[in-house]
Design an enzyme around this catalytic site. Structure first.
Site: not given
Ligand code: CTP
Length: 414
Positions: A221-224
């Site tokens: 995933g990512n930090r958005s």
């Protein structure tokens, strides 16, 4: 900060006699806190449950209940020299009327144009939209008389909110509870938004960070946080647009009045965005879409061993790249806006993406700054236009930035 949609709006709040009248005090308070000018009109029965003073304390304006009061007793601005009776003075200055709670008795009067107290007289005199939040015991609610009165009101364009199901004043449980103030405010906002500058436009917004499965319990995933995309969707809705929000998983509450389409992976987001683009006037891709996904998704949870674990990754579809292809073929939306999330060489990288993805506008975002980018409520961005213009913007909230982006989209449509 005030609320752009409610700030300075004049709202008449009619309160009729039901136990839910106490919730109308909270409603008046929230509308006032959002910047609206709230004039409350109570029926005689409402004053058995709550006092004018309760409303005056939260709205800081005189509450009204006397049909025959002269202008000195009415708070809205009356033209000098006008001798307007209270109901006409109140009705003239309104942007919207809400009646909450609306009893079966008041609904019946409204349906038949009876004006035997200040509240029903005002309701008959207003030419602005009316939102009603019925509240009554479930048998009264189900009675054919009430249902046919409501059908007549709806046919005239009255917006009905609720009632909800739950605990009633009679002690029973059933349909008839007044909707919560948040829901009534949401309906009022939708009505006020109808005349916004994006009315008649259909827009698609993407939000959040996509997740690429590794096994049934893990993902890349990512930090958005999704905050920027949700702010864009909310702002467009408040300005009257029809909005499709394609969202990757976020911790944010579902926005009301927006068509929400959930997508987990980049590939699901691609399918959802392309499907939503049918008939759309603009696409704003605020989502942080994964560029790679694992080649193999393990059907079972991967167990640890003493060895290193190698994950082979492959490219995901480039959604904006595909939209550029559509537009080159004469299809796709008139305006496409992308985001460039960068940690180095912000403007050069953003310029390259603007060209490669054939965007009209790119929002260049330095996600390494502590007050901008992922997870925080503010953003400091530079807008890069297809014609080569560069527009640096000051630090602002994501809500404010969302409005600036829609202002720019308006220019691009023109
Ligand atoms: N985007 C997209 N499809 C992808 C990846 C990104 O449509 N598979 C969109 C994003 O929503 C954003 C823009 O492309 O509006 C730029 O995203 P970003 O990740 O910054 O750029 P990439 O093109 O992925 O380039 P890089 O990762 O090399 O910076």
């Amino acid at each position: 900060m005030g609320d752009r949609l409610l700030e300075g709006r004049h709202i008449l709040l009619g309160v009729t006699g039901g136990v839910a009248a106490y919730k109308a005090v909270a409603l008046a308070s929230r509308l006032t806190q959002a910047g609206a000018v709230v004039d409350v009109v109570l029926s005689a029965a409402a004053m058995r449950f709550v006092t004018p003073l309760s409303f005056e304390s939260v709205t800081r304006r005189r509450a009204h209940y006397d049909m025959f009061a002269l202008p000195a007793d009415t708070s809205p601005q009356v033209c000098p020299g006008d001798l307007l009776i209270a109901h006409i003075a109140l009705a003239r200055s309104a942007d919207l009327m809400i009646i909450a709670p609306a009893t079966a008795n008041t609904l019946a009067k409204l349906a038949h144009g009876i004006a035997d107290n200040l509240l029903t007289a005002v309701a008959l005199a207003v030419t602005v939209p009316l939102v009603i939040a019925p509240a009554m015991e479930s048998h009264m609610w189900e009675h054919p008389a009430t249902q046919s009165n409501l059908a007549a009101l709806r046919a005239r364009g009255v917006v009905q909110v609720g009632p909800a199901t739950g605990h009633l004043a009679s002690g029973a449980s059933g349909v008839g509870r007044m909707s919560e103030p948040e829901e009534i405010i949401a309906a009022a906002r939708m009505v006020l938004a109808c005349n916004g500058d994006l009315a008649g436009r259909r827009v698609v917004v993407s939000a959040g960070g996509t997740r690429e499965a590794i096994d049934p319990v893990r993902f890349i995933g990512n930090r958005s946080s999704g905050k920027m995309g949700y702010a864009l969707a909310n702002a467009a809705r408040d300005r009257g647009a029809q909005v499709v929000l394609v969202t990757a998983p976020t911790a944010l509450p579902d926005p009301y009045g927006v068509q929400l389409v959930r997508a987990e992976s980049a590939s699901e987001m691609r399918d959802a965005v392309l499907a939503a683009l049918e008939g759309a006037d603009a696409l704003v891709m605020a989502a942080a879409v994964a560029d790679y996904r694992p080649v193999q998704v393990s059907a079972q949870k991967i167990k640890k061993t003493e060895e290193n674990l190698m994950l082979e990754l492959t490219r995901t579809p480039d959604i904006l790249g595909e939209v550029a292809g559509l537009r080159a073929a004469g299809r796709g939306p008139r305006v496409v806006v992308g985001f460039a999330a960068e940690t180095a060489d912000l403007l050069a990288n953003a310029q390259a993406k603007l060209r490669q993805k054939r965007l009209d506008l790119i929002v260049a975002n330095d996600v390494s700054a502590p007050d901008a980018g992922f997870g925080v409520d503010t953003n400091r961005v530079t807008l890069l236009w297809a014609d080569g213009s560069v527009e640096p913007l000051p630090l602002m909230t994501k809500e404010e930035l969302a409005h600036v982006i829609w202002d720019r989209v308006q220019c691009l449509w023109a």
